[in-house]
Design a protein around this motif. Structure first.
Motif, PDB file in Angstrom:
ATOM      1  N   TRP A   1     -30.221  14.035 -20.589  1.00 20.00           N
ATOM      2  CA  TRP A   1     -31.247  14.209 -20.186  1.00 20.00           C
ATOM      3  C   TRP A   1     -32.020  15.566 -18.425  1.00 20.00           C
ATOM      4  CZ3 TRP A   1     -32.249  13.718 -13.701  1.00 20.00           C
ATOM      5  CH2 TRP A   1     -33.456  13.183 -14.058  1.00 20.00           C
ATOM      6  N   ASN A   2     -32.737  15.933 -18.962  1.00 20.38           N
ATOM      7  CA  ASN A   2     -33.258  16.576 -18.462  1.00 20.38           C
ATOM      8  C   ASN A   2     -31.793  17.996 -18.368  1.00 20.38           C
ATOM      9  OD1 ASN A   2     -34.782  18.350 -16.020  1.00 20.38           O
ATOM     10  ND2 ASN A   2     -33.918  17.922 -14.682  1.00 20.38           N
TER      11      ASN A   2
ATOM     12  N   ILE B   1     -31.337   1.064 -17.904  1.00 19.59           N
ATOM     13  CA  ILE B   1     -33.378   2.088 -18.279  1.00 19.59           C
ATOM     14  C   ILE B   1     -33.086   0.851 -18.745  1.00 19.59           C
ATOM     15  CG2 ILE B   1     -34.277   3.354 -18.020  1.00 19.59           C
ATOM     16  CD1 ILE B   1     -34.113   2.979 -15.254  1.00 19.59           C
TER      17      ILE B   1
ATOM     18  N   ASN C   1     -35.151  10.896 -23.268  1.00 21.34           N
ATOM     19  CA  ASN C   1     -36.658  10.771 -22.066  1.00 21.34           C
ATOM     20  C   ASN C   1     -36.427   9.892 -20.650  1.00 21.34           C
ATOM     21  OD1 ASN C   1     -36.774   8.086 -22.853  1.00 21.34           O
ATOM     22  ND2 ASN C   1     -38.932   8.614 -23.843  1.00 21.34           N
ATOM     23  N   ASN C   2     -37.263   9.487 -19.610  1.00 20.28           N
ATOM     24  CA  ASN C   2     -36.917   8.875 -18.316  1.00 20.28           C
ATOM     25  C   ASN C   2     -36.592   7.272 -19.129  1.00 20.28           C
ATOM     26  OD1 ASN C   2     -37.683  11.365 -17.633  1.00 20.28           O
ATOM     27  ND2 ASN C   2     -39.039  10.348 -16.424  1.00 20.28           N
ATOM     28  N   HIS C   3     -36.876   6.835 -20.002  1.00 19.24           N
ATOM     29  CA  HIS C   3     -37.251   5.355 -20.616  1.00 19.24           C
ATOM     30  C   HIS C   3     -35.792   4.955 -21.494  1.00 19.24           C
ATOM     31  CE1 HIS C   3     -40.340   4.243 -18.719  1.00 19.24           C
ATOM     32  NE2 HIS C   3     -41.299   4.812 -19.476  1.00 19.24           N
ATOM     33  N   CYS C   4     -34.642   6.726 -21.559  1.00 16.86           N
ATOM     34  CA  CYS C   4     -33.149   6.987 -22.605  1.00 16.86           C
ATOM     35  C   CYS C   4     -33.526   6.949 -23.633  1.00 16.86           C
ATOM     36  CB  CYS C   4     -32.528   5.951 -22.038  1.00 16.86           C
ATOM     37  SG  CYS C   4     -31.659   5.571 -20.286  1.00 16.86           S
TER      38      CYS C   4
ATOM     39  N   GLU D   1     -37.513   3.675 -13.924  1.00 12.00           N
ATOM     40  CA  GLU D   1     -37.136   4.874 -15.403  1.00 12.00           C
ATOM     41  C   GLU D   1     -36.318   6.039 -14.280  1.00 12.00           C
ATOM     42  OE1 GLU D   1     -40.633   8.079 -15.395  1.00 12.00           O
ATOM     43  OE2 GLU D   1     -42.178   6.076 -15.952  1.00 12.00           O
ATOM     44  N   PHE D   2     -35.362   6.494 -15.269  1.00 11.45           N
ATOM     45  CA  PHE D   2     -33.826   7.638 -15.422  1.00 11.45           C
ATOM     46  C   PHE D   2     -34.769   8.237 -14.462  1.00 11.45           C
ATOM     47  CE2 PHE D   2     -30.709  10.089 -15.713  1.00 11.45           C
ATOM     48  CZ  PHE D   2     -29.491   9.173 -15.369  1.00 11.45           C
ATOM     49  N   SER D   3     -33.749   8.482 -12.996  1.00 14.15           N
ATOM     50  CA  SER D   3     -34.158  10.000 -12.713  1.00 14.15           C
ATOM     51  C   SER D   3     -33.056  10.575 -12.171  1.00 14.15           C
ATOM     52  CB  SER D   3     -35.363   9.713 -11.473  1.00 14.15           C
ATOM     53  OG  SER D   3     -34.973   8.653 -11.002  1.00 14.15           O
TER      54      SER D   3
END
Length: 503
Positions: free
Chosen positions: A286-287, A303, A267-270, A324-326
């Motif tokens: 990721w994504n 992150i 997720n966005n927090h790894c 957050e990782f984006s």
């Protein structure tokens, strides 16, 4: 007193080491963490980006990013040759192939990737090698002693670095690429064509649109490569560099969520599908995207550290929101066999409404392309082959979404109009100057204000331009600008000071 959180890091590549470095540096206070590093290799972290320099005389020690003493000073426990073979998510333990058992509160998977070797009959012969680790380089060097001809299967970034290594070892070198062009991820067809010509001029034979069907015994060399269509090529050594695959076997075996084509879903927090297990770097998905460069891995490491620190602070009553990782920019600048190559953003102009502008100087071997949005007022991509002097300027236009004030062609064709070259003063304070370490213009300026007035001291303080090194010129530009501002401020204060009357 707080009990220490046990953080176990599996993998000690560049990204795994960066995680440790970040956790140690950001962990201000009473050291609430007990950090354990488990490395499957026989050595601690080293610079994989600079692997090819090994063939120019650099040693393994030169490439090292850390050492036993550093980890001892940081109070980081470490174990080499400790490949993890079991994760018990219920008891929160990991076990190595040597039978060592480690308990964790937070587990970080930084296992990276492994070279993809196509399922070609004969691929397991003695002198069929890969280009990934320092031990791989030793094997290539040893094989070269009794070889005259070497072949690299794969014409991407790592494949061309491997070809350069074989050439430096004195071998007659060939590159075999299944696709119709070299470096198809980073450059377009025009750039790929020029790159092939330049590398061929340097003495490396390039074969594109070629599929290897079998490797058999050779007559004049050790092996004969048989290609689809009937052609053959004899060689003494074969180096596979046909891409990478995420090293996600631990997630696969112990029921963490994976992508359809591999990679540990984060997720966005790894965090993985287990909230106490994180994944960072080339093993992470990721994504639905795996980032194959070191800069995004560094960003993920930071992150993950931030989120672990946030959870620790929450347990003490504090609640600072973690970043957050984006995603990450995949632009890159490099030099292959002396040939400069740059790729920025949407290099293939795949965005809707994208417009491309080209410049090619065939006599001097230079190809440039910029890609804009449909209004031609924003730079969204670029390709540079043979001359990357415009790279830093173009990258800042792209990263900071700066509106073009001149015709787009002026960016790559000086005769088309005034050169719209950005200076440090044109960039916003939050402009990312060093993509590898996410160092902003403001951070560099603040560092200069604290007394770091040369490149070396700024590098030591911020890590700017210590990754790939491609931003060094721009970092120096920001330093110079900050020093000039400070000088002007001092002069203004001096001139405006009231004249003191004698007592």
């Amino acid at each position: 007193m707080l009990s220490k959180q046990r953080v176990v890091v599996v993998g000690n590549g560049m990204v795994g080491h960066h995680f440790v470095q970040q956790l140690v540096s950001q962990n201000q206070g009473d050291n609430p963490f007990e950090i354990t590093v488990l490395s499957g290799e026989d050595r601690l972290a080293y610079d994989r980006v600079q692997l090819s320099s090994f063939f120019k005389g650099k040693t393994a020690d030169d490439l090292a990013l850390t050492c036993n003493k550093t980890y001892d000073d940081w109070q980081v426990r470490f174990h080499t040759l400790s490949k993890v073979v079991d994760i018990n998510r219920d008891s929160q333990t990991v076990k190595t192939a040597k039978g060592e058992l480690f308990e964790y509160d937070k587990l970080v998977l930084a296992t990276g990737s492994f070279p993809f070797v196509p399922p070609i009959p004969g691929k397991d012969r003695e002198h069929c090698l890969v280009y990934r680790t320092i031990n791989d380089l030793h094997a290539i060097k040893n094989s070269a002693h009794g070889s005259k001809v070497g072949v690299v299967i794969g014409g991407g970034l790592l494949g061309l670095e491997a070809a350069n290594a074989l050439k430096q070892l004195g071998l007659q070198t060939h590159v075999i690429e299944f696709a119709p062009q070299l470096m198809g991820v980073q450059v377009d067809a025009g750039g790929g064509r020029l790159l092939k010509n330049k590398i061929t001029d340097l003495g490396v034979t390039v074969h594109t649109s070629v599929a290897t069907e079998e490797i058999v015994e050779g007559k004049s060399c050790r092996y004969k490569m048989c290609f689809k269509g009937g052609k053959t090529l004899e060689t003494d050594m074969i180096v596979f560099s046909a891409g990478i695959r995420p090293y996600d076997n631990l997630a696969r075996e112990f029921n963490l969520e994976l992508g359809e084509r591999g990679g540990i879903v984060i997720n966005n927090h790894c965090q993985t599908s287990d909230k106490n297990i994180y994944a960072i770097g080339e093993c992470a998905l990721w994504n639905n995207f795996i980032f194959g460069l070191v800069a995004p891995g560094y960003a993920m490491a930071k992150i993950a550290v931030g989120h672990i620190l946030q959870e620790t602070q929450q347990s003490t009553g504090l609640d600072n929101k973690a970043d957050e990782f984006s995603g990450a920019d995949m632009s890159t600048k490099l030099k292959l066999m002396g040939v400069e190559v740059g790729s920025i953003g949407d290099a293939h102009a795949r965005s809707e409404g994208a417009i491309s502008y080209y410049f090619e100087d065939q006599p001097n071997g230079i190809y440039k392309k910029v890609v804009t949005n449909s209004q031609s007022n924003k730079l969204i991509g670029a390709v540079l082959v043979g001359d990357t002097s415009d790279y830093d300027n173009l990258l800042q236009y792209h990263l900071n979404d700066i509106e073009l004030t001149t015709a787009p062609e002026a960016l790559i064709m000086p005769l088309a109009g005034d050169i719209a070259e950005l200076s440090a003063d044109d960039l916003p304070d939050d402009a990312i100057i060093c993509a590898c370490h996410k160092v902003t213009k403001h951070t560099i300026e603040q560092t200069v204000a604290k007394g770091c007035i040369d490149l070396a001291s700024v590098q030591q303080s911020t890590k700017a331009s210590t990754g790939c090194g491609g931003c060094e010129k721009l970092v120096q530009n920001v330093i110079n600008s900050a020093l000039a501002k400070a000088s002007n401020t001092i002069n203004v204060v001096t001139l405006n000071e009231p004249v003191k009357q004698p007592a």
